[in-house]
Design a protein around this motif. Structure first.
Motif, short mmCIF file in Angstrom:
data_model
loop_
_atom_site.label_atom_id
_atom_site.label_comp_id
_atom_site.label_asym_id
_atom_site.label_seq_id
_atom_site.Cartn_x
_atom_site.Cartn_y
_atom_site.Cartn_z
N LYS A 200 0.81 -1.22 0.00
CA LYS A 200 0.00 0.00 0.00
C LYS A 200 0.85 1.28 0.00
O LYS A 200 0.37 2.37 -0.31
N LYS A 201 2.15 1.13 0.35
CA LYS A 201 3.02 2.30 0.39
C LYS A 201 3.94 2.38 -0.84
O LYS A 201 4.70 3.32 -0.99
N ALA A 202 3.83 1.39 -1.72
CA ALA A 202 4.79 1.27 -2.84
C ALA A 202 4.74 2.47 -3.79
O ALA A 202 5.79 3.04 -4.13
N GLN A 203 3.55 2.88 -4.21
CA GLN A 203 3.46 4.00 -5.16
C GLN A 203 3.97 5.29 -4.52
O GLN A 203 4.75 6.03 -5.13
N VAL A 208 8.19 9.45 -3.62
CA VAL A 208 9.05 10.16 -2.66
C VAL A 208 10.51 10.07 -3.09
O VAL A 208 11.27 11.04 -2.98
N LEU A 209 10.92 8.92 -3.63
CA LEU A 209 12.30 8.72 -4.04
C LEU A 209 12.59 9.29 -5.44
O LEU A 209 13.74 9.42 -5.82
N SER A 210 11.54 9.66 -6.17
CA SER A 210 11.74 10.12 -7.55
C SER A 210 12.40 11.50 -7.57
O SER A 210 12.53 12.15 -6.53
N ASP A 211 12.77 11.96 -8.76
CA ASP A 211 13.38 13.30 -8.87
C ASP A 211 12.32 14.39 -8.89
O ASP A 211 12.62 15.58 -8.91
N ARG A 212 11.05 13.96 -8.86
CA ARG A 212 9.96 14.95 -8.87
C ARG A 212 9.79 15.47 -7.44
O ARG A 212 9.16 14.82 -6.60
N TYR A 213 10.41 16.63 -7.13
CA TYR A 213 10.40 17.14 -5.75
C TYR A 213 9.09 17.90 -5.51
O TYR A 213 8.85 18.94 -6.11
N ASN A 214 8.23 17.34 -4.66
CA ASN A 214 6.92 17.93 -4.35
C ASN A 214 6.66 17.79 -2.85
O ASN A 214 5.82 17.00 -2.43
N PRO A 215 7.43 18.56 -2.03
CA PRO A 215 7.38 18.37 -0.58
C PRO A 215 6.04 18.72 0.05
O PRO A 215 5.73 18.23 1.13
N GLU A 216 5.24 19.53 -0.64
CA GLU A 216 3.91 19.84 -0.08
C GLU A 216 3.04 18.59 -0.18
O GLU A 216 2.35 18.22 0.76
#
Ligand code: 6PG
Length: 246
Positions: A200-203, A208-216
């Protein structure tokens, strides 16, 4: 800096590594600074870690020099089943010779704002100048299916200068009123260990580990210790959506 990712067959193997990191860092910190400052997390994932530290690894730790804090807490009384302090006391702290004065819990029985202010004062007692809070030797964090960590939830302010915050957020059937430490505290730590398991946490983990930084959207991305180290301990199910080259 890319975090280290360690993938395990299951929670048992993962928890054993999490416990070994506690034992190692504890010995090192006591040798260097005569104390070990560790912050625990709540939720289900750390339970096996607590059990191992209370049993198999118990004798390898000088508990007289260990100071225990929490990365976040639910605003309930210590005896409430939703209390992370209560959980750790039951599974770990009541089974090891740690001095009571070394247990620095969030006063969940207070209202969130008062509990948050109180905990900021507790952190200040262990301040590591020029910081007004300690440079933790080890911080354990979890991650929710929604990408939250500690009690930093999606949509909450990213840039926060206070060390602690009162929070109200709904996640599963857990208490909504909470107190959390903030990224300025976490990111000054020497070592941060994330633990996450399950499909359930895989996606979310892959995002989170991707280069797509979206901290919000993904608060777990706000955790970037510098110059400290970040290690992810995950099981194969939680790592199931990572790109091949991760
Ligand atoms: C809390 C935690 C929270 C937790 C995640 C993951 O007190 O609720 O600090 O951030 O780590 O919700 O919880 P699980 O380990 O139960 O999936």
């Amino acid at each position: 800096m890319k975090p280290e990712i360690r993938i395990f067959k299951d929670l048992e193997e993962l928890s054993r590594t999490a416990a070994s990191l506690f034992v190692e860092r504890c010995a090192q910190s006591i040798a260097e600074r005569d104390q070990f400052l560790v912050a625990l997390n709540g939720g289900g994932t750390p339970n096996r870690l607590f059990q191992l530290l209370a049993t198999e690894d118990r004798e390898q730790v000088d508990w007289s020099k260990v100071h225990v804090f929490w990365g976040d807490e639910r605003c309930v009384t210590p005896g409430d089943p939703g209390s992370s302090y209560g959980q750790a006391r039951e599974m770990l702290l009541s089974h090891v010779p740690i001095p009571e004065v070394n247990i620095h819990r969030v006063k969940g029985e207070l209202d969130p704002a008062a509990a948050s202010d109180d905990y900021a004062r507790v952190l200040e007692e262990f301040a590591s100048p020029p910081l007004d809070w300690p440079r933790f030797d080890l911080v354990y964090l979890g991650m929710g299916e929604d990408g939250h960590t500690a009690s930093l939830f999606p949509g909450s302010p990213v840039e926060v200068s206070e060390p602690t915050l009162p929070v109200t957020a709904q996640y599963q059937d857990r208490p909504a009123n909470r107190v959390t430490l903030t990224p300025v505290v976490f990111n000054s730590a020497r070592l941060i260990v994330f633990m996450a398991t399950g499909e359930k946490k895989a996606q979310t983990f892959a995002e989170v580990l991707s280069d797509r930084y979206n901290p919000e959207r993904y608060p777990a991305q706000r955790i970037r210790p510098d110059p400290g180290t970040l290690i992810w301990l995950v099981d194969e199910a939680a790592a199931g959506k990572l790109p091949e080259d991760s």
